[in-house]
Every structure is written in structure tokens, then in C-alpha cells.
Design an enzyme around this catalytic site. Structure first.
Site, PDB file in Angstrom:
ATOM      1  N   ALA A 266      -1.910 -13.279   1.066  1.00 53.29           N
ATOM      2  CA  ALA A 266      -0.968 -12.198   1.341  1.00 53.29           C
ATOM      3  C   ALA A 266      -0.167 -12.512   2.588  1.00 53.29           C
ATOM      4  CB  ALA A 266      -1.702 -10.870   1.513  1.00 53.29           C
ATOM      5  N   LYS A 267       1.094 -12.121   2.574  1.00 52.72           N
ATOM      6  CA  LYS A 267       1.933 -12.280   3.758  1.00 52.72           C
ATOM      7  C   LYS A 267       1.359 -11.494   4.926  1.00 52.72           C
ATOM      8  CE  LYS A 267       6.079 -12.544   0.847  1.00 52.72           C
ATOM      9  NZ  LYS A 267       7.271 -11.789   0.398  1.00 52.72           N
TER      10      LYS A 267
END
Length: 301
Positions: A266-267
Site C-alpha cells: 500500500a502507498k
């Protein structure tokens, strides 16, 4: 709606950070399936979050996908350039009394839910993302009062009136899931678990859910291939397709690429980006091989 005799696939990232291996897998899978079925592959930039999306991240998306050997049809659709396309869909829902304005902040919602839980001694229901279902604070506002607040410029979102939807469209709702081997099955959808979901945000005249449904219809998308973390959202998307009279694509929700700790990339967790892999000397061929997409296909004619 754009009609096509060929299957249409799309990869639709948000330019709010750099792509990681999870994005690479989804993009490569969409491209591979489009090639296998003799279809089209589109890139769509989902940038309605104008506070977080940046031009440099969009440029990074193009750089990373090109590095992976992907190509797509032009022009690329950017949601921020098409807010006017979402307004008729919202107006249709509004005209049928299927949405209502909500002036609540997240803090106010949280406080109301906490009060309800304290009084009842029971946990308030949550949606599939873990957020508490909207407790209906603004649902009973007199129409004149709500309209007055809107005219006064009070910030507000618009929510689906799930009670009215159930009255007019009790269901059942369903979509068709397809496997990578070509098998298909009809899957029940349950929009009720999202409650009175936000359909138009306070800051922009749309939402992720509304934009995706409208864009898929306008672009003639026939196959939606995305991660399992978005599978639950399909319930709400199917609902909107029914309410708006739009075709429902076939869906496939692929497994997620996990980090060594077993968490999805995930960013927000600052998972290693493709550009960082490139800087470390990792080649596109190595990434494709690691994700199961090797050798690189020759360009489509």
C-alpha cells in the site's frame, strides 16, 4: 455509452503516490487478459481527490507502466477533466429521491456512534471497510431546512437513501464473476452492508463509486479486473448500475501481492515503489518474471 465488439479492460490507478508491485500485477494482468481475448486495454487516471493527486505522480504512472512494457489506447481518461459527466447520474438519483444531503463531519458521526454504543451496550454495525454505518443524523432533516443550508453554502455530501432504494428496488442484486480459466458464476451482491454510502463528496461533485460506474459505462468496459480489496465495493457498484440503468461488466478480483509480514502492499504504508526497484537495478523483465508475466508480449497490431 461506447459500444465495442471487443472485450475492454482498464487499469485505473490514482496519482496519489508511486506504483508498487501490487499495481504492476494488476496492470499486467489486465493487459494479458486483453491480449488473450483479443480485446482493448485502457489506462484511466482516477484523480478526483484533488488534494492528494499530483501531476508528478501521474507522470510516474506513465513512466512505470512504460518501463514494464505496457501500452494503452489514447487519449487517457482523467476523471478530474470529466466532472460534468457525473452530474447527470447524480441528478437522476436525486430526481428519484434516492439520495439526501448530509452536513455531518466525521467527528460528529463518530460522536453519535459512540453515544449510541454507550447507551445500548452493543457495537454499532460497520461497513466492509470497517467504518461505522452512517447513523442517519441528516436523514430526517426537513427538506426546506436542508435546502436552506445548501443555499447558505454549508458543506455537504450526498448519501444513498438505502431505505428508499430497498422500497423501490428490493433486489436481488448480483454480478457475474469470471476466473482466469474462463469459468463464470453468478454472485449475489449485498449493497445493504454499505448503508447510506456517500455518492457525492463534499469537496468534489462525485465520489469514487459514482465515477467508476459512470466511467466504466462511458468507456464500454466489459471486464473489471482489480484486487480483492475492492471486491466488497462491487456490491455498491452493482446497485448504482441498476439504479442508473447501466450494464454490469464481468468482474474478477485477483489476489493481492503481500509484503514479507503478510500485509498487502500500500502507498500509505510506503511499500517499495517500482521506481525504487528500478533505482536498485531491478529490471522490468525481473519484475514481470516475479509476478508471473514472462516473456514480455510483442506489441498488438
Amino acid at each position: 455509452m461506447t459500444k465495442s465488439t471487443k472485450p475492454v479492460f482498464r487499469f485505473a490507478p490514482s496519482p496519489n503516490g508511486r506504483l508498487h508491485l501490487g499495481h504492476a500485477y494488476s496492470a499486467l494482468l489486465n493487459d494479458a487478459l486483453a491480449r488473450r481475448l483479443g480485446g482493448r486495454f485502457l489506462l484511466r487516471i482516477e484523480d478526483i481527490d484533488i488534494a492528494r493527486c499530483r501531476p508528478e505522480y501521474e507522470a510516474g504512472i506513465v513512466e512505470d507502466l512504460t518501463w514494464l512494457g505496457l501500452s494503452w489506447e489514447e487519449p487517457v481518461r482523467r476523471q478530474s477533466e470529466h466532472f460534468a459527466d457525473y452530474r447527470p447520474a447524480f441528478q437522476r438519483l436525486k430526481g428519484r429521491g434516492l439520495v439526501y444531503p448530509c452536513f455531518c463531519s466525521r467527528k460528529r458521526i463518530a460522536e453519535r456512534v459512540e453515544a449510541i454504543e454507550a447507551q445500548s451496550g452493543e457495537a454499532w454495525p460497520r461497513d466492509p471497510d470497517g467504518a461505522p454505518l452512517y447513523p442517519g443524523i441528516c436523514k430526517g432533516l426537513p427538506g426546506g431546512g436542508a435546502e436552506g443550508r445548501i443555499r447558505a453554502g454549508d458543506a455537504h455530501a450526498w448519501r444513498i437513501d438505502s431505505d428508499e432504494v430497498r422500497r423501490l428496488h428490493p433486489g436481488p442484486y448480483a454480478f457475474t464473476r469470471f476466473s482466469l480459466t474462463g469459468d463464470e458464476e453468478v454472485v449475489a451482491a449485498d449493497p445493504r452492508r454499505w448503508g447510506d454510502a456517500v455518492i457525492v463528496r463534499k469537496d468534489v461533485p462525485t465520489s469514487y463509486h459514482l465515477s467508476v460506474v459512470v466511467d466504466d459505462a462511458l468507456q464500454g468496459v466489459t471486464h473489471v479486473v482489480r484486487g480483492q480489496d475492492l471486491e466488497a465495493a462491487t456490491d455498491l457498484h452493482v446497485l448504482l448500475q441498476v439504479l442508473l440503468g447501466l450494464d454490469t461488466p464481468l468482474y474478477h478480483h485477483h489476489g493481492l501481492i503481500l509484503d514479507p509480514g503478510g500485509d498487502k502492499l500500500a502507498k500509505s504504508r510506503r511499500s517499495e515503489a517500482l521506481c525504487a526497484l528500478r533505482t536498485r537495478g531491478v529490471t522490468a523483465a525481473e519484475v514481470r518474471r516475479r509476478l508471473g508475466f514472462y516473456p514480455q508480449p510483442t506489441p498488438s497490431t
